[in-house]
Design a protein around this motif. Sequence first.
Motif, PDB file in Angstrom:
ATOM      1  N   GLY A 135       1.031  -1.213  -0.193  1.00 48.45           N
ATOM      2  CA  GLY A 135       0.085   0.060  -0.056  1.00 48.45           C
ATOM      3  C   GLY A 135       0.834   1.161   0.076  1.00 48.45           C
ATOM      4  O   GLY A 135       0.555   2.017   0.951  1.00 48.45           O
ATOM      5  N   GLU A 136       1.880   1.134  -1.024  1.00 47.56           N
ATOM      6  CA  GLU A 136       2.853   2.263  -1.047  1.00 47.56           C
ATOM      7  C   GLU A 136       2.091   3.675  -0.954  1.00 47.56           C
ATOM      8  O   GLU A 136       2.472   4.590  -0.137  1.00 47.56           O
TER       9      GLU A 136
ATOM     10  N   PRO B 221      -1.566   3.041   3.225  1.00 50.73           N
ATOM     11  CA  PRO B 221      -1.953   1.791   3.993  1.00 50.73           C
ATOM     12  C   PRO B 221      -3.128   1.314   4.159  1.00 50.73           C
ATOM     13  O   PRO B 221      -4.088   1.990   4.048  1.00 50.73           O
ATOM     14  N   PHE B 222      -2.998  -0.147   4.258  1.00 47.29           N
ATOM     15  CA  PHE B 222      -4.544  -0.596   4.071  1.00 47.29           C
ATOM     16  C   PHE B 222      -4.907  -1.319   5.767  1.00 47.29           C
ATOM     17  O   PHE B 222      -3.872  -1.560   6.165  1.00 47.29           O
TER      18      PHE B 222
ATOM     19  N   ARG C 298      10.062   1.582  -0.766  1.00 46.52           N
ATOM     20  CA  ARG C 298       8.877   1.617  -1.065  1.00 46.52           C
ATOM     21  C   ARG C 298       8.058   1.739   0.419  1.00 46.52           C
ATOM     22  O   ARG C 298       7.167   2.900   0.516  1.00 46.52           O
ATOM     23  N   ALA C 299       8.549   1.133   1.235  1.00 47.69           N
ATOM     24  CA  ALA C 299       7.896   1.218   2.711  1.00 47.69           C
ATOM     25  C   ALA C 299       8.285   2.567   3.242  1.00 47.69           C
ATOM     26  O   ALA C 299       7.295   3.305   3.688  1.00 47.69           O
TER      27      ALA C 299
ATOM     28  N   ARG D 102       8.786   5.592   1.563  1.00 50.66           N
ATOM     29  CA  ARG D 102       8.028   6.576   0.997  1.00 50.66           C
ATOM     30  C   ARG D 102       6.345   6.445   1.517  1.00 50.66           C
ATOM     31  O   ARG D 102       5.554   7.654   1.565  1.00 50.66           O
ATOM     32  N   SER D 103       6.091   5.484   2.015  1.00 52.90           N
ATOM     33  CA  SER D 103       4.492   5.493   2.455  1.00 52.90           C
ATOM     34  C   SER D 103       4.278   6.031   3.825  1.00 52.90           C
ATOM     35  O   SER D 103       3.157   6.496   4.232  1.00 52.90           O
TER      36      SER D 103
ATOM     37  N   THR E 284       2.072   0.873   9.991  1.00 50.68           N
ATOM     38  CA  THR E 284       2.319   2.134  10.394  1.00 50.68           C
ATOM     39  C   THR E 284       1.738   2.375  12.083  1.00 50.68           C
ATOM     40  O   THR E 284       1.280   1.319  12.687  1.00 50.68           O
TER      41      THR E 284
ATOM     42  N   LYS F 262      -1.849   0.163  10.549  1.00 53.32           N
ATOM     43  CA  LYS F 262      -2.361  -0.181   9.007  1.00 53.32           C
ATOM     44  C   LYS F 262      -1.254  -0.956   8.459  1.00 53.32           C
ATOM     45  O   LYS F 262      -0.091  -0.635   8.744  1.00 53.32           O
ATOM     46  N   PHE F 263      -1.545  -1.669   7.549  1.00 57.94           N
ATOM     47  CA  PHE F 263      -0.328  -2.403   6.598  1.00 57.94           C
ATOM     48  C   PHE F 263      -0.087  -1.557   5.386  1.00 57.94           C
ATOM     49  O   PHE F 263      -0.735  -1.065   4.781  1.00 57.94           O
ATOM     50  N   VAL F 264       1.323  -1.590   5.404  1.00 62.19           N
ATOM     51  CA  VAL F 264       2.219  -0.948   4.312  1.00 62.19           C
ATOM     52  C   VAL F 264       2.570  -2.151   3.258  1.00 62.19           C
ATOM     53  O   VAL F 264       2.508  -2.021   2.106  1.00 62.19           O
ATOM     54  N   GLU F 265       3.344  -3.077   3.991  1.00 57.93           N
ATOM     55  CA  GLU F 265       3.354  -4.217   3.244  1.00 57.93           C
ATOM     56  C   GLU F 265       3.245  -5.476   3.969  1.00 57.93           C
ATOM     57  O   GLU F 265       3.321  -5.724   5.181  1.00 57.93           O
TER      58      GLU F 265
END
Lengths: 245, 245, 245, 245, 245, 245
Positions: free
Chosen positions: A204-205, A208-209, D96-97, D99-100, D192, D196-199
Amino acid sequence: MRNDGRNYQQTRPVKITPNYMKHAEGSVLIEVGETKVICTASIEEKVPPFMKGQGRGWITAEYSMLPRATQVRNQREATKGKLGGRTMEIQRLIGRALRSAISLEALGERTITLDCDVIQADGGTRTTSITGAFVALCFAVNKLLQNQKLSKSPITDYLASVSVGVVKGQVCLDLNYEEDSQAKVDMNVVMTGQGKFVEVQGTGEDSPFTREELDALLASAEIGIQSMIEKQKEALGPVAAIVGS
Amino acid sequence: MRNDGRNYQQTRPVKITPNYMKHAEGSVLIEVGETKVICTASIEEKVPPFMKGQGRGWITAEYSMLPRATQVRNQREATKGKLGGRTMEIQRLIGRALRSAISLEALGERTITLDCDVIQADGGTRTTSITGAFVALCFAVNKLLQNQKLSKSPITDYLASVSVGVVKGQVCLDLNYEEDSQAKVDMNVVMTGQGKFVEVQGTGEDSPFTREELDALLASAEIGIQSMIEKQKEALGPVAAIVGS
Amino acid sequence: MRNDGRNYQQTRPVKITPNYMKHAEGSVLIEVGETKVICTASIEEKVPPFMKGQGRGWITAEYSMLPRATQVRNQREATKGKLGGRTMEIQRLIGRALRSAISLEALGERTITLDCDVIQADGGTRTTSITGAFVALCFAVNKLLQNQKLSKSPITDYLASVSVGVVKGQVCLDLNYEEDSQAKVDMNVVMTGQGKFVEVQGTGEDSPFTREELDALLASAEIGIQSMIEKQKEALGPVAAIVGS
Amino acid sequence: MRNDGRNYQQTRPVKITPNYMKHAEGSVLIEVGETKVICTASIEEKVPPFMKGQGRGWITAEYSMLPRATQVRNQREATKGKLGGRTMEIQRLIGRALRSAISLEALGERTITLDCDVIQADGGTRTTSITGAFVALCFAVNKLLQNQKLSKSPITDYLASVSVGVVKGQVCLDLNYEEDSQAKVDMNVVMTGQGKFVEVQGTGEDSPFTREELDALLASAEIGIQSMIEKQKEALGPVAAIVGS
Amino acid sequence: MRNDGRNYQQTRPVKITPNYMKHAEGSVLIEVGETKVICTASIEEKVPPFMKGQGRGWITAEYSMLPRATQVRNQREATKGKLGGRTMEIQRLIGRALRSAISLEALGERTITLDCDVIQADGGTRTTSITGAFVALCFAVNKLLQNQKLSKSPITDYLASVSVGVVKGQVCLDLNYEEDSQAKVDMNVVMTGQGKFVEVQGTGEDSPFTREELDALLASAEIGIQSMIEKQKEALGPVAAIVGS
Amino acid sequence: MRNDGRNYQQTRPVKITPNYMKHAEGSVLIEVGETKVICTASIEEKVPPFMKGQGRGWITAEYSMLPRATQVRNQREATKGKLGGRTMEIQRLIGRALRSAISLEALGERTITLDCDVIQADGGTRTTSITGAFVALCFAVNKLLQNQKLSKSPITDYLASVSVGVVKGQVCLDLNYEEDSQAKVDMNVVMTGQGKFVEVQGTGEDSPFTREELDALLASAEIGIQSMIEKQKEALGPVAAIVGS
C-alpha cells in the motif's frame, strides 16, 4: 462497473494455448485479457553446482518483456547490460512459487527452467506468468514420464496466481493496466489447488490498508485463482492426471 | 529434392500477420516456414544526440531470440550482461538495410526503432527479420501520414531479404536450420523492389566458392526476394500505396 | 585520377615487416598506405572447452584500434567496459576468414589467436588485418613445424583481402579513408590464392547497386588480392613453402 | 521455548543508537539481537530527472551487507560487478515502505537516500533496516526543519517492520537466523503507527500455509511492530514530535 | 655485471622517435631497451564536467598493453569488460605525474589525454610511459602555441621517470623484466628537471628494506632520470624551448 | 599548532576494539581520530587456482567505504557496477603490505581475506586499514593455532602504517581530512616492527618535494608507526606472543 465492463469479482477472459513452441519440452501462450505471455519449460539433465550430488532437482524461472509489450517502448535489459530490480524480483517470485508445486526430490537431479516472455502487457504480467508457467511445467514433466525418465509425477498440486487491488475504493479482481495505475493497494497472491497460500505480496505504497481490506482482497484472490485453475485443467486435458493430490 | 520436399528454388511458406501487437505504431508476426519473428516499429519524436538539428531522421534495429526459440535453450543476453557478437552483427545489418529503403531527410527529426524478436528459429532469422521489419516500418510511417505528421511518404522502395546457400552441391533458396548446418556456402542477400542490391554477405568458411557459384546464388536470391516482396504487398494491402517513388 | 594520384585499379603501397614483435610466435607490421596494423599469432596448446577431445584445432581473432589511430580520439573499449558492434563484427570476420585457409584437423588440438591492433587508420583496416594476419599465422605454424610439433603444414592456400567501392561513380580498388567516406557502395572481399571467394560483404546503405556494379567490384577486388598475395610471398620468403596443398 | 529462550511472541532485545555517524544528516545503529545495521539518511537538494519540476520529493534506499556479516564470507557485489536479486528486492522494499510514511509533496523537491548497511546478520536484516531507516529519516527531516528548509514536518506516521514465521509448527515473532533457516512459512510485515499495513510479504516455499496460519502471523507481527515503534520513540526523544498529523 | 652486460648504474639504450603517429597532436615511440611504448597526446577543447567554468585545464592518461606485448598472451581488458587494478593504478600514476609538470591554469579550459600503449614489454613500462608521455605532451602544447591558442607555454619543468631495485643484493638502475622478477625491492621514481621528487613508490613485498637501501635507490634513480631528460631534450629539439620557467 | 590542537609529530587518539564481529575468524574496529574501519580476517581452506598445489598460502584484501562515510554521499561501487581506480589501488596496497608480514609457506594452502570497511572517514583510511588488518590477521592466525591447524605462527613481524605530509610548510604526522586536502606532499608509509620499510608512497602532485623534505617525512612516519605498533600490542594482549621470529 469497471473500465472494461467487468464485475469487481470477475477475471478477464483467459485463454491458454498448449504446445505453442516447437522446440520446448513444455510451452503455452497464455492470454489474460490483453496480457499475453509465452511460457516455456526447458529440461536440463543437471543441477546447479551448489546442488550436485544431493539427488534433488531444481526449478528456476526467467522473465522478460519484449521492448514494445508496453505503451511506451522500454530499453532492452540486454542492451543496458543488466537486469533491473523489477525483473529480478519477478523471476525470483516465479521460481519460488513453482518450486512449491513440485517435489524436488521426486524430480531427481535435473533442472527445469521456466521462461516467461511477455509479448504484450496490460497488467498482471507476473501473476499470468505463474499461471502459464505451471501448465508448461506440467507438459515438460509429462514428457519425462512418457520418456520413462520419471516413473511417478513430482507435481504435488495445482498452482495459480492473480492480482487483486483496491481501485476507487473497491476491491477488484485481476487488475488491468489502467486499474493498476490507479490502485491504492496492490496485491499478488499465489495459491494451490487445495486453497493454501504460497505467496501473499500486498503493498500500500500510496495508502496503507486495514485488516478488513486485507481480508476482502484475499477472499477475492481465492475466487480468481480457482477460476484460473479451471482454465489450467482445460488446457492440460489428459495431462491433468499427473497433478498430484 | 530437399529435406522438407521443396524445390531448390522454392521458399518456405510465408505468412505475414499485420498489426500483431496492440501498442506498437507498426507491427507484424512474420512466419517463414517454422521461423517466426515479431517485428515492431516504434516511433520517437527525437533523434540520437549526434544527429540533432540536422533535420534528418534515424532508423535503428534491435534483434533478440527467446531463450527457447532454438532446439537447445540459449542463455539470455540480459542475464549474461552483454550482447553477443552475432546479435550485434545482425542488428547492425537490419538497421543498415532498412535505412536504405527510406529517405531520412523526408522522415524528419524522429527515430523509428525496429525490434525483431525471434519467437521460434528454424534458419533465416536475420533475413526474415528484415522482410518483416520493412512491413512494420510501412505501417508506422502510414500512421505518421494519417496523423499528418508527414505529408509525403519517405519510403523509397520495397526491401526484402532471403538466404541462399550451397547444400550438398546444390544452390538452394531459403535454407532451413538443417540445411544451414550442412551448407558449404551461406549467403544473405537484401534487395530492393527494383532489383538492386542493398547487402550481399556471402561466406564460405568451410569451403571457398567460385565465381560461378556466386552467380548462381545471386540469381536464386533474386527469385526469393521477389516472392517475399509479393507477400509484403499482400500484408500491406492499401498501405502499399506509400511505398516508392 | 584519385585523391592520392592512384589509378582506379591500383592499391596503395604495401609493406609487410616480418617478426615485428619479440615475444609472439608469429608477427608482422603491415602497412597499406597510411593504414598500419600489428598482427601477432599466439599459440596455445589447448582448445576452447566446446572443442575438447575432437582432435581439431581452433583459430580465433581479436581486433582493436589505438585510441588515436584515427583523426579524432576514440574512447577505449576497455574503458567503456564492452566491445562495440563494429569491433565484434570485424573480429568475427577475421577469425572466419583465417579458419578457411587452414585445416583445423591438421592443426591438432591447439589454438592460434590472431591479434590485429591498428596503430594508424586510413581506411581498409579490416582487410589489411586479414592480409597481415595470414602472414603472422604462417610464421607461427612454421615455428610448430620447426619445433616438430607438426610434421606437415595445415595451411591450405594463400588468403588475402581488399576493399573495393564505388566512389564518384567509379569502381575503385583499396579505398583510403577519404574515399571510404564518400563511397556509395562499399565491399570487402576475401579470396584464396586459387581465386576462390571466402567472404564477400557488400553494402549499399546510401545507394543500392546493380548487378553490373557488383561484377565490376568483384573483378577489381580480384586484381587487388592477387597483388596482396605477391606481397605476402615476399614477406614470407622461404616460409612460403609451407602454404598450400 | 525458542532456541534463545524467548517466548513465541517476544522480539529480541532492540537497541537504537541515534546519530551514530558523523557526516550523515540522520543516522542510527540499530541492533535487534545480534543483527546490527547502520542506517543513514542523506539529503540532496534535487530529485531524479523523471521527477523534475513536479514540486515533489523522493525517498530511495540502498542495502548492503559487509562481506563477513554472515557465518560464511560473501563476495562483495561491487567485486561481482552487479547487485544480486536479493539485494535489489530488499532495497526496493525499503524505499517503498519509507515512502509510505512521508508526504512527498510536503517534502518538496529534494531526495533523501536511506543507506542500510548490515554490519552483522542474524536474521531479519530487511525488517531491521526499515525500522532503523525510519528513525534516521526522522533525524534528517528534523535537520531540514531546524535549518528552516521545511516549515512543517512531512512525516505522516510511524513505520516499523518485523518478521514472523512458522517454526516447528509454532507462529514465532522476530526470527533469528537459525529459526529462519527452519521456518516453513516466512513473512515480513511493515505497519504504521496507526496499525495499518504497508507491506505484507508472506512466502511458503517449502509448505503452503492456511488462512488460519496467515491470521495468526499477522496478529503476531502487529505485536512486534508496536514494540518496535516504542523503541523508535525512545531513540527519537524530542524529535518524536515531528511524526504524524 | 648484470644479465644484459650493463653496469649497475646504467640505463638501457633509450630511443625516442618524435611524431610517430599521423593524427595525434603530439606523439612519440619511446624504446628503453626492448620496452616499446607509443605515447600520444590528444587535445580536446573542453574539460570534464566537474571542472567546467574554472578556467583551468586538465591532463589525464590511459595505459594499455597489446595482448602479445608479453611473453605469454594476456587477455584484453576490453574483452574482460573491465580495467584491471594494475592498469588503473598505472594510469592514475601517469596522469598525476604529468599534471605536476604543467600549470593547469596556464593551459586554459582544455583537456590533454595521454595514451600510453605498450607495444612490447620488457620491464619498466610505467616509467617509460611517463618519460615518453612528457615528450608527446610538449609537442601537443607546441601545436597550441603555433596555432596561437596559447601565447605562453604552461610546461613548468622537465619530467621523467625510471625504476630502480635491489637485485641479488645490488641496487640496480632501470630493471629489465628478468631483473624485475628477481628484485627484492622495487621502486618507481618520478623527478623534475630541477631534481625534485614528484612520485616515490617503493615496495618490498618479499623483503622489507632499510633506510640505507632506500637512500641508495633514490640516488640511483636520480642518475637515471637525468639521463632520461637528456634524451627528451634531444627528441624535442627546438621544441625544448617551451619547457620551464 | 594543528587544526585539532595536535603537535606536528603526534598521531590522533587510536582505539582498537578486538573481536568486533561475531562471525569472522579475526576482527577489530580500529578508530584513529574520527576515522573508523572494521577489519575482518576470513579464513578459507583453499588458495586461488594459480597457486594450487604449491604448498603456500595467500593473503588478499578488499576495501570499501560506506556511502556516507564521507561528508558528501558517494555512490556505491556495487551500484556503479565496478570498482574505481582508487579502491583497486588501495586494496592492492593492503594485500601487498600484509603479505610482507607473514610467511606464506608457513601459512600452508589456505587463504586469509582481509576486509577493510570504512565506516567513517576523516583522512588516513588506507593506513588505518593496514594497521587494523594486521591485528585481525593475528587473531585469525591464533585461531588456526588454537584449532591445531597450524603448529607454529607464520607471522614474522609487526606491521603498521601511517600517513605523513607537508601542510602549510610543516611536516605533519597522521593527517586528518582537512589537512590532507591542504597538503602539498602526501606520503603513506608501511613499516615493520624492526623498522624496515615495506611500502613508501609519496606524491607531490601539486608541488614536487626535495630530498630534505623526504627525509623529514620518513623520520616522522617512523615515530607514528612505532606508536601504532604499541596500540596493536595492547589490542592483541596475550595473542601478541604469536608475532615474530
